[in-house]
Design an enzyme around this catalytic site. Structure first.
Site, PDB file in Angstrom:
ATOM      1  N   GLU A 136      -9.609   9.425  -2.890  1.00  0.00           N
ATOM      2  CA  GLU A 136     -10.665   8.618  -3.506  1.00  0.00           C
ATOM      3  C   GLU A 136     -12.061   9.006  -3.037  1.00  0.00           C
ATOM      4  OE1 GLU A 136     -10.479   4.373  -2.476  1.00  0.00           O
ATOM      5  OE2 GLU A 136      -8.750   4.811  -1.234  1.00  0.00           O
TER       6      GLU A 136
ATOM      7  N   HIS B 159      -2.294   1.056   3.185  1.00  0.00           N
ATOM      8  CA  HIS B 159      -3.013   2.106   3.926  1.00  0.00           C
ATOM      9  C   HIS B 159      -2.158   2.616   5.069  1.00  0.00           C
ATOM     10  CE1 HIS B 159      -6.784   0.403   2.068  1.00  0.00           C
ATOM     11  NE2 HIS B 159      -6.914   1.689   1.862  1.00  0.00           N
TER      12      HIS B 159
ATOM     13  N   ASP C  89      -2.340   3.360  -6.666  1.00  0.00           N
ATOM     14  CA  ASP C  89      -3.705   2.905  -6.384  1.00  0.00           C
ATOM     15  C   ASP C  89      -4.646   3.817  -7.180  1.00  0.00           C
ATOM     16  OD1 ASP C  89      -6.047   2.052  -5.102  1.00  0.00           O
ATOM     17  OD2 ASP C  89      -5.425   2.656  -3.087  1.00  0.00           O
TER      18      ASP C  89
ATOM     19  N   ASP D  38     -11.278  -0.875  -9.116  1.00  0.00           N
ATOM     20  CA  ASP D  38     -10.237  -0.312  -8.248  1.00  0.00           C
ATOM     21  C   ASP D  38      -9.023  -1.230  -8.346  1.00  0.00           C
ATOM     22  OD1 ASP D  38      -8.632   0.680  -6.168  1.00  0.00           O
ATOM     23  OD2 ASP D  38     -10.395   1.257  -4.991  1.00  0.00           O
TER      24      ASP D  38
ATOM     25  N   GLU E 137     -10.417   7.533  -8.163  1.00  0.00           N
ATOM     26  CA  GLU E 137      -9.223   7.596  -7.306  1.00  0.00           C
ATOM     27  C   GLU E 137      -7.966   7.786  -8.146  1.00  0.00           C
ATOM     28  OE1 GLU E 137      -8.418   3.900  -5.212  1.00  0.00           O
ATOM     29  OE2 GLU E 137      -7.125   4.927  -3.770  1.00  0.00           O
TER      30      GLU E 137
ATOM     31  N   HIS F 177      -5.890   7.805   1.603  1.00  0.00           N
ATOM     32  CA  HIS F 177      -4.891   7.304   2.548  1.00  0.00           C
ATOM     33  C   HIS F 177      -3.482   7.497   2.017  1.00  0.00           C
ATOM     34  CE1 HIS F 177      -4.643   3.901  -0.274  1.00  0.00           C
ATOM     35  NE2 HIS F 177      -5.939   4.113  -0.405  1.00  0.00           N
TER      36      HIS F 177
END
Ligand code: MN
Ligand code: MN
Length: 298
Positions: A192, A167, A100, A89, A281, A159
């Site tokens: 994700e 976040h 992300d 990640d 994700e 998020h």
């Protein structure tokens, strides 16, 4: 029509972050093989992000088997990959504008579990359009993962991504929920899905190598003060790793900062039944007719 300008500088920086990140994720995934060191992969990816003109938005997370998130190697970590389920990640920011992404590199032979989270992400992205409820996206994720005979991890969510904020609202659940929010044009969101052959909940383990600033305060200890200066200057409110601090006795410095409520830690999250977890994700920007995936492979 919405009056959000998706060609503005902030969105261009989000796209730039996504482009760098897609390349680094795909290259880093290639490096994950049995016998390779976790620390080498994490540091290689973080250096590569800087080479390409971005900054890591958080430490490269390398989560193994029942670990779902928040694991990153310490500076003296000598662990190597075995026949593991490996979740990578990674995050990039350009002037605080974020991307992300995550991918499972499975060395353990659990193709179906890996496919479940990947296909759930495809279904979720397909469902995105202005006005969609986040609970509907969660329902898509849950359907796909349950269709494979697995469970989504229900206490981890996607998020929103804000400026220097990893976040923000809205949360994107990994199951159908009745209380939800709607997505609007211009929202930058990470989706994700996590799939597991266990019960579907994670809880906090002991290890903690990732921290973030809560509020500045005055500290007397010299190395704690140096650490705080670097955090405020370089990372602001984004998560950082103990190994990123250029101070002597960094573990001790962080313990002091944590005791004073200046930083908080992110304990490693593990599947409660000790079962395997896969993850995929992407970061998206909601557009008039769906969404743009900023972290798509080029
Ligand atoms: Mn992530
Ligand atoms: Mn995320």
């Amino acid at each position: 029509m919405s009056d959000v300008d998706l060609t503005s500088e902030q969105y261009e920086k989000c796209r730039e972050a996504g482009e760098i990140l897609a390349e680094v994720r795909d290259e880093a995934a290639e490096k994950v093989e049995v016998g390779v060191s976790h620390l080498d992969v994490a540091e290689w990816a973080e250096d590569r992000i800087r080479e390409l003109g971005g900054e890591p938005a958080f430490p490269v997370n390398i989560s193994i088997d029942e670990e779902a998130a928040h694991a990153t190697p310490s500076i003296d970590d000598d662990s190597t990959f075995g026949e593991d389920m490996v979740n990578l990640d990674i995050g990039v920011h350009v002037d605080g504008w974020l991307a992300d992404t995550a991918v499972t590199v499975d060395l353990s032979g659990h193709d179906e579990l890996t496919a479940a989270s990947a296909e759930a992400l495809d279904a979720a992205i397909e469902a995105v359009e202005p006005g969609v409820e986040t609970g509907e996206i969660g329902a898509e994720i849950e359907d796909v993962i349950e269709g494979y005979g697995f469970n989504p991890v229900v206490n981890l969510t996607g998020h929103g991504l804000g400026h220097w904020e990893q976040h923000t609202t809205p949360n994107i659940p990994n199951r159908a929920v009745s209380q939800s929010e709607t997505l609007e044009v211009g929202d930058v969101v990470a989706i994700e899905p996590f799939a597991t052959d266990g019960g579907g909940k994670v809880s906090e383990g002991q290890d903690e190598e990732i921290f973030a600033l809560d509020s500045e305060g005055s500290v007397r200890d010299r190395s704690a003060r140096q650490a705080l200066n670097q955090i405020v200057e370089d990372f602001k409110t984004l998560p950082f790793a103990t190994r990123w601090l250029d101070v002597s006795r960094s573990k001790m410095a962080l313990r002091r900062l944590k005791r004073q409520g200046i930083v908080h830690g992110y304990p490693v999250l593990k599947e409660e039944d000790g079962c395997l977890v896969s993850q995929k994700e992407h970061t998206i920007i909601v557009t008039e007719d769906g969404c743009e995936v900023t972290t798509r492979s080029r």
